[in-house]
Design a protein around this motif. Structure first.
Motif, PDB file in Angstrom:
ATOM      1  N   GLN A 110      -6.488   1.249   9.224  1.00 57.37           N
ATOM      2  CA  GLN A 110      -7.581   2.091   8.760  1.00 57.37           C
ATOM      3  C   GLN A 110      -7.830   3.241   9.733  1.00 57.37           C
ATOM      4  O   GLN A 110      -8.027   4.395   9.323  1.00 57.37           O
ATOM      5  CB  GLN A 110      -8.844   1.246   8.638  1.00 57.37           C
ATOM      6  N   ASN A 142       0.820  -1.204   0.000  1.00 55.05           N
ATOM      7  CA  ASN A 142       0.000   0.000   0.000  1.00 55.05           C
ATOM      8  C   ASN A 142       0.854   1.255   0.000  1.00 55.05           C
ATOM      9  O   ASN A 142       0.535   2.224   0.680  1.00 55.05           O
ATOM     10  CB  ASN A 142      -0.917   0.020   1.221  1.00 55.05           C
ATOM     11  N   ASP A 163      -0.982   4.448  -0.557  1.00 55.46           N
ATOM     12  CA  ASP A 163      -2.056   4.843   0.351  1.00 55.46           C
ATOM     13  C   ASP A 163      -1.529   5.243   1.709  1.00 55.46           C
ATOM     14  O   ASP A 163      -1.963   6.214   2.298  1.00 55.46           O
ATOM     15  CB  ASP A 163      -3.033   3.678   0.548  1.00 55.46           C
ATOM     16  N   GLU A 170       1.343   6.454   3.254  1.00 58.16           N
ATOM     17  CA  GLU A 170       2.666   7.068   3.147  1.00 58.16           C
ATOM     18  C   GLU A 170       3.384   7.042   4.498  1.00 58.16           C
ATOM     19  O   GLU A 170       4.579   6.996   4.579  1.00 58.16           O
ATOM     20  CB  GLU A 170       2.504   8.510   2.673  1.00 58.16           C
ATOM     21  N   ARG A 171       2.632   7.085   5.578  1.00 62.08           N
ATOM     22  CA  ARG A 171       3.300   7.223   6.867  1.00 62.08           C
ATOM     23  C   ARG A 171       3.264   5.936   7.674  1.00 62.08           C
ATOM     24  O   ARG A 171       3.432   5.967   8.870  1.00 62.08           O
ATOM     25  CB  ARG A 171       2.670   8.368   7.645  1.00 62.08           C
ATOM     26  N   GLU A 197      -5.380   5.836   9.271  1.00 60.02           N
ATOM     27  CA  GLU A 197      -5.599   6.669   8.104  1.00 60.02           C
ATOM     28  C   GLU A 197      -6.595   7.767   8.422  1.00 60.02           C
ATOM     29  O   GLU A 197      -6.420   8.925   8.073  1.00 60.02           O
ATOM     30  CB  GLU A 197      -6.104   5.791   6.966  1.00 60.02           C
ATOM     31  N   ASN A 198      -7.691   7.357   9.116  1.00 53.46           N
ATOM     32  CA  ASN A 198      -8.715   8.342   9.420  1.00 53.46           C
ATOM     33  C   ASN A 198      -8.223   9.395  10.397  1.00 53.46           C
ATOM     34  O   ASN A 198      -8.616  10.557  10.329  1.00 53.46           O
ATOM     35  CB  ASN A 198      -9.946   7.639  10.015  1.00 53.46           C
TER      36      ASN A 198
END
Lengths: 899, 95
Positions: A633, A530, A533, A535-536, A636-637
């Motif tokens: 996930q 990923n 998607d 990056e960090r 990410e949020n």
């Protein structure tokens, strides 16, 4: 052409390349080389795909098997115009993970496993051997053509010793070029430029020969078309399996060949370059291929039947008396061979040193502490590896007798490196791929390749006896190396490609399905698959509490070198919003440091080193939870929230630090006030007492003299204290007058050492200096600078508590700035005190050991600010260490208008 | 991944996505065109037309290069349009 002239031409050409590489590296260091990062240089450097095999071998290939040669260039074309699928992801991951080689990439994807690194390194070294032999063979053959054409001059030695000379020359050239410095990112600007120049030379040479053949020997394209259809080439048969198989094989090889991976991923300086290369590189390949068939056709018609078609590029111009053109072609072939050998051996040497030498060294090391200079070890390992790789190539060349045609040797290597494809593609696109699967696939593929293609390539009765080749080992006919499981009708090459990749992929898939990945593997899998998607995504959270930043700095200095490590730590500290050289060991910092170290010694070794310092080599349950998809996930949020929190934290840390500093200064100020009143009162009291006695009048004269002297000395002490305070306030207000002159740094340091010698004269100090580096003339205020130096040396003499005290003075010039370090071998300044020593009235010990008022370093700091420089404390140098930085030429006093 | 974004994209983003689809399809088309000569083989035996085969391959080659050049010019690195319309993605080169 005489042989000695030819050798001279080669040497001149190599010297010319060397000069270009050197000049460009100089300019790149000065920061004036933006064009180096241009997409055109990148595309040209990719052209090391076209080796001597392309330059000489393609024509021979076309003469033997017609248009089939073009498959070797169609595969890469498809791979590049399809860059959106694989290459883009590969380059992004390479840059993000600071990958140093293909072995590093695969090891890094599968949990930084060193086992995989070793396997891939071995495959690459073995597979590169025939390829390097091919380059030696083609250079030797081309020498032979010229030596046969001229009968005067030196006599050319026999082919075996020519090969040896070529191999040693190339080894020397590569070592000089490629291992001068240990680059943090494994990028070699000078070499990339040399490769780009060679790319132009070989393209121009081949196109020149092509144009000559089409328009000067034949009568233009129409004539060539009729000649092609009349020549034996027109009888070629397209073998469907070979046609499709070779396109797939070359598409694979263009990213798995170690040297291609080096220029494509490791030396990539800008991702956007790939967009241009996606069409420009296929264009280069097409330009290299377009004249191949015409040259082959004309060569077959003009030259006698026995002529070696691999050498048509040289022999066709020679046969019509075009010596100059042949010379150009010769240099083109020479370029193709040298550039391939240089990049391939650098790439392989990096892998060998990072995945074999470093881990062995790390495991042999008895103590936790990192000792010795790792850089030297790494560089020497690389030098030996380069020599070793070329030596293997030479051995293969002399073993196989240099008899096979160039194309067949090259394809053996291609199938070897293709074994890396399942592990690599699986790693990029399938999160379920595991280390066990990758290792199983690689080993299976490698063994099958060696059994069906590499070992039989030495010929019957050298490794395998003829009976094994014909009837299989122990008479088991279904195990015949070139007809496994009864596949008798296949072309040997396609047979080997088919079975090795089938076995490889099956083992890879089954191994992955039935094994369970370790936490690090799962995190790395997520980061690779990923990459666009997340990056960090943070591969590992180091436990902060256990890490001593000073230890990290020591480690980094050993590997990256003193200056780069200090700069890196300083930048990290500034990014965290504080000052100095010791940042907080936040996960972000540790990860950045690990990547930086990985650039020098490879991912697995860097991971092991930091793991050791963090006191932890395995991953906890907490990490397992982090790996789970849900976490990813949620992360990410909540990324924006995270960002804000980080900023708040940074601000809070800054505030906390400022507050702490203020409190400490306030306490110090109070302490100082009571102290200064004490300092002022003690001399005052004795002055008053003795002057009262003197006023009484009936004192014996000799006693009066003593008392007057006491009064005098106390008055001097008072004056000195007041002078210091006054000096400081003048400096702080910036109203100081600077007396700028050109002065020798050596003299200044001499002067400081002389003056400071009066402090603790009973102590003998060893002074280490490097006089040649000190030979600088600087424009500054000599008296003020001397004051700073005297202060630093006196401090060292006062406070250095070593039994055999030493002071080391190191001078460095960095552009327009001069750095002077004063380092003693005492116990240094404790970490919690390091940031207050430059404050006014700061004292580390309460006793007034040498009668100072704690103003010395504060004055030094103000002086340096006035001289346009700075003074800082350097941690982790094995004692107290101060760094004075000042401009080489201070132009005009900043505050000249004041006064 | 269920990203919360609008169901339909703005015209510009829509074009960008179709361009990327094109870039993905180009090698597929190229593979098909370059494998085509395999099918000709039986017919090629009667007349000698190797030169024609060669011209065909180089023409396909040139066509692929031209289309790839146009696509890459339009795509850049694709970074700008990576995010769905209306949302800023933090994918970028700057740390």
């Amino acid at each position: 052409m005489p042989f000695n002239l030819l050798v001279l031409a080669c040497l001149t050409y190599v010297a010319f390349l060397f000069a270009i590489a050197f000049a460009v590296e100089r300019r790149a260091q000065a920061g004036a080389a933006g064009w180096l990062r241009s997409p055109w240089i990148y595309t040209l450097s990719l052209s090391i795909y076209c080796t001597a095999w392309t330059f000489y071998g393609a024509v021979g290939y076309a003469a033997r098997s017609g248009l089939e040669f073009v498959t070797i260039y169609l595969g890469p074309t498809l791979m590049f115009i399809g860059w959106w699928w694989v290459l883009r992801k590969l380059v992004r991951i390479g840059r993000q993970q600071r990958v140093t080689s293909i072995a590093d990439m695969i090891s890094s994807r599968y949990g930084k496993s060193n086992l995989l690194g070793v396997i891939v390194t071995l495959i690459c070294v073995v597979a590169a051997t025939p390829y390097i032999a091919l380059q030696l063979q083609s250079v030797t053959l081309s020498f032979g053509v010229f030596a046969a054409a001229g009968s005067y001059g030196w006599v050319m030695p026999d082919t075996a010793s020519t090969g040896l000379w070529v191999a040693s020359g190339l080894a020397l050239f590569t070592i000089l070029f490629g291992t001068r410095n240990l680059d943090a990112n494994e990028q070699h600007t000078g070499i990339v430029i040399a490769i780009a120049v060679e790319a132009v030379v070989k393209l121009v040479a081949l196109v020149a020969v092509g144009i000559f053949v089409v328009w000067f020997i034949a009568d233009g394209p129409a004539d060539i078309v009729t000649r092609i259809n009349a020549s034996p080439i027109a009888d070629w048969e397209l073998v469907p399996t070979r046609w499709a198989g070779l396109i797939a094989l070359s598409a694979t090889a263009v990213i798995t060949l170690p040297r291609m991976f080096q220029v494509l991923v490791v030396e990539n300086s800008d991702e956007r370059n790939l967009a241009t290369a996606s069409w420009a590189f296929p264009l280069y390949l097409a330009a290299m291929s377009v004249f191949v068939v015409p040259i082959a056709v004309v060569g077959l018609q003009m030259l006698p039947a026995g002529a070696n078609p691999d050498l048509f590029v040289l022999t066709v111009p020679l046969s019509v008396g075009q010596g100059g053109l042949a010379m150009l072609a010769f240099l083109g072939g020479f370029s193709s061979a040298t550039s391939m050998v240089i990049v391939a051996s650098i790439a392989l040497a990096t892998m060998v040193s990072n995945h074999i030498v470093m881990p062995v060294w790390l495991s042999l090391r008895p103590t936790r502490e990192v000792t010795g200079d790792v850089r030297r070890l790494v560089l020497n390992a690389r030098r030996f590896s380069i020599a070793g790789v070329l030596g293997l190539g030479y051995l293969y060349y002399s073993f196989s007798g240099g008899s096979a045609s160039l194309a067949s040797i090259g394809l053996i290597s291609f199938v070897g490196v293709a074994q890396m494809m399942p592990a690599m593609l699986g790693g990029l696109f399938w999160r379920g791929a595991t280390r066990v699967g990758a290792a199983a696939g690689l080993i299976t593929g490698f063994v099958l390749w060696a059994y069906t293609l590499f070992l039989p390539s030495f010929g019957p009765d050298s490794v395998f006896s003829l009976s094994v080749l014909m009837d299989g080992p122990l008479g088991l006919s279904w195990l015949r190396p070139q007809a496994l499981f009864g596949a008798r009708g296949m072309d040997p090459l396609i047979h080997a490609l088919f079975w090795s990749l089938v076995g490889n992929t099956t083992a890879f898939a089954l191994g992955s399905l039935f094994s369970f990945p370790s936490p690090v593997e799962r995190v790395q899998g997520l980061a690779f698959v990923n990459v666009f998607d997340t990056e960090r995504s943070e591969p590992q959270a180091w436990d902060q509490g256990l890490i001593d930043t000073e230890e990290l700095l020591k480690l980094a200095q050993r590997i990256l070198g003193d200056e780069p490590a200090l700069t890196f730590f300083q930048q990290a500290t500034q990014e965290q919003g504080t000052d100095g050289y010791l940042p907080d060991p936040t996960p972000a910092f540790l990860e950045a440091l690990e990547r930086k170290l990985a650039g020098a010694v490879g991912a697995a070794a860097a991971h092991a080193m930091i793991a050791e310092l963090a006191g932890r080599a395995r991953v906890t349950v907490a990490d397992l939870i982090r790996v789970a998809d849900e976490t990813a996930q949620i992360m990410e949020n909540s990324s924006r929230l995270e960002h804000q929190r980080a900023e708040l934290e940074r601000t809070a840390r800054q505030l906390r630090e400022a507050n702490e500093k203020l409190t400490q200064i306030s306490i110090q100020k109070d302490a100082f006030l009571s102290q200064i009143s004490h300092e002022l009162r003690t001399p005052m009291t004795s002055i008053r007492a003795f002057s009262e006695i003197l006023m009484e009048g009936d004192v014996p004269p000799e006693m009066a003299v003593t008392q007057a002297r006491i009064i005098h000395e106390e008055a001097i002490r008072l004056t000195r204290l007041l002078d210091d305070l006054l000096d400081l306030s003048v400096l702080e207000n910036g109203t100081v007058q600077l007396d700028l002159r050109l002065v020798s740094l050596t003299e200044l340091i001499d002067r400081a050492l002389r003056a400071a010698g009066q402090v603790r004269p009973d102590q003998t100090f060893v002074i280490w200096r490097d006089l040649p580096t000190e030979a600088l003339f600087i424009r500054t205020d000599p008296d003020r600078l001397a004051q700073v130096f005297i202060n630093l040396v006196s401090n060292a003499r006062k406070y250095c508590d070593a039994r055999q005290p030493e002071i080391r003075i190191a001078v460095k010039q960095r552009g327009a700035r001069v750095i002077v370090d004063f380092i003693d071998n005492g116990s240094g300044i404790p970490k919690d005190k390091q940031h207050i020593i430059f404050e006014k009235f700061a004292r580390l010990t309460d006793q007034t050991r040498a009668g100072g008022a704690g103003l010395g370093l504060a004055i030094c700091r103000e002086i340096m600010a006035n001289l346009g420089g700075s003074i800082t404390y350097l941690p982790a140098q094995g004692g107290a260490a101060f760094r004075v930085t000042l401009p080489l030429r201070l132009e005009k006093p900043k505050y000249s208008d004041a006064a | 991944m269920n990203r919360r974004g609008p169901v339909f994209l703005a015209r510009r983003s829509y074009r960008m996505r179709r361009l990327r689809d094109g870039a993905r399809l180009l090698p597929v088309a190229g593979t098909f065109l370059l494998l085509l000569p395999i099918l000709w083989q039986p017919a090629a035996t009667e007349a000698r037309d190797t030169a024609f085969d060669g011209i065909y391959i180089f023409a396909v080659w040139a066509g692929l290069i031209i289309v790839a050049a146009i696509l890459s010019r339009a795509l850049g690195t694709g970074e700008e349009a990576e995010a769905p319309a209306g949302r800023e993605d933090d994918e970028g080169l700057t740390p």
